[in-house]
Design an enzyme around this catalytic site. Structure first.
Site: not given
Ligand code: UDP
Length: 335
Positions: A35-36, A97, A146, A194, A213, A226, A287
């Site tokens: 992990d960075n 990335n 994404y 979120h 939203f 969702r 949104r």
């Protein structure tokens, strides 16, 4: 059961990665985390029980060292950027990335003969739903960089299978939520976008209010629906996917969700009941890019991985997240 070797977990200090590491340790796996720490948190990991390498999977020298030293049997690949809005304004950051960096990881895997890959993919690879619940045959037409970056890596993985026999499971997550019931690890994004953590931040007063939203969607109460999937259920699905690959499973996509949808208003009402607080709300415009309804068809996960969500009711997600938010760290790892 096939031989259990070391597992490489990229992005293991992140939200879903750290919960999966915890689960894998519980079932006796040996783990090296890469992990960075750009978004990950050292404190999310039990450092005395794992090997930890701080760095980036695009660093070919580091990857070579890591594979030489640890000789991982399989890779669980979580490391990625995941802000949809930012991916629209800065697509190259996402393609670098989420797509280019894993190529170095895959090249290293190929050189070392490591042929098992569990990929954190997403329902965002489907784009706008043509039907719900969505199964794995739903057309993939991502509507933002994404989702496109994840979809493209799926394609890369299929091509690697064809060329050198890499076997991969693409776990297409629906909305990850909740946290470990212990309240010891949880969700800590900066910025936090979120729904569930923001609702709870409004409940504690960390933010003044939660903005909903859009209230004019074609859903029963006008707000988006969702499929909220508990992060511990996602974690256990990774263990099942690993078992599937260890027993000779072929490359395949698998949706991870509960099969049930909840609206933003339903989540808000449940949050008020769980926290015992009146949560300040404003009702704002939609949104950009939010489909009205995203619901998973989890039949394949059951059939292929023998997995099904245990935490189907979002009340438990809210209870666990609230425990984390009201713990000593108040839902934050030390900075
Ligand atoms: N949402 C909202 N207010 C917020 C954050 C999210 O109304 O402050 C809504 C959002 O429009 C979506 C749902 O909550 O319908 C879940 O959003 P989230 O960002 O948690 O996950 P996503 O569905 O974008 O992956």
């Amino acid at each position: 059961m096939a031989h259990k070797g070391t597992l490489l977990v990229t992005g293991g200090a992140g939200y879903i990665g750290s919960h999966t590491v915890r689960h894998l340790l519980e079932i006796g796996e040996k783990i090296v985390v890469l992990d960075n720490l750009v978004f990950g948190h050292r404190e999310a990991l039990p450092m005395d029980r794992i090997s930890f390498v701080e760095g980036d999977m695009s660093d070919a020298t580091l990857m070579e060292q890591l594979f030489t030293e640890h000789q991982p049997e399989a890779v669980l690949h979580f490391a990625a950027f995941a802000y949809v809005g930012e991916s629209v304004t800065d697509p190259l950051k996402y393609y670098r990335n989420n797509l280019a960096a894993p190529l170095v990881l895959l090249e290293t895997m190929q050189r070392h003969g490591c042929k098992r890959f569990i990929f954190s993919s997403t329902c965002a690879t489907y784009g706008n739903p043509v039907y719900v619940p969505m199964n794995e045959d739903h057309p993939q037409a991502p509507v933002n960089p994404y989702g496109a970056s994840k979809w493209m890596l799926e394609r890369v993985l299929r091509d690697c299978d064809h060329a050198w026999g890499l076997k991969a499971v693409f776990l297409r997550y629906f909305n990850a939520s909740g946290c470990d019931p212990s309240g010891e690890i949880g969700e800590d994004h900066d910025p936090e976008t979120h729904l569930i953590p923001r609702i709870l931040m409004a409940a504690t007063g960390e933010i003044p209010e939660i903005s909903v939203f859009g209230t004019d969607y074609p859903t029963p109460d006008g707000t988006c629906i969702r499929d909220y999937t508990h992060v511990c259920d996602l974690a256990s699905a990774h263990a099942k996917a690993l078992c599937y690959l260890r027993t000779g499973g072929e490359t395949t996509p698998v949706n991870l969700g509960t099969g049930r949808g909840f609206s933003v208003k339903e989540i808000l009402q449940t949050a008020e009941s769980v926290t015992g607080k009146t949560i300040p709300v404003t009702y704002g415009p939609r949104r950009a890019g939010d489909p009205p309804e995203l619901i998973c068809d989890p039949a394949k996960a059951k059939a292929v991985l023998d997995w099904e969500a245990q935490y189907k009711d979002p009340r438990s997600h809210l209870q666990h997240a609230w425990q984390w938010m009201t713990s000593a760290g108040k839902g934050r790892y030390p900075r």
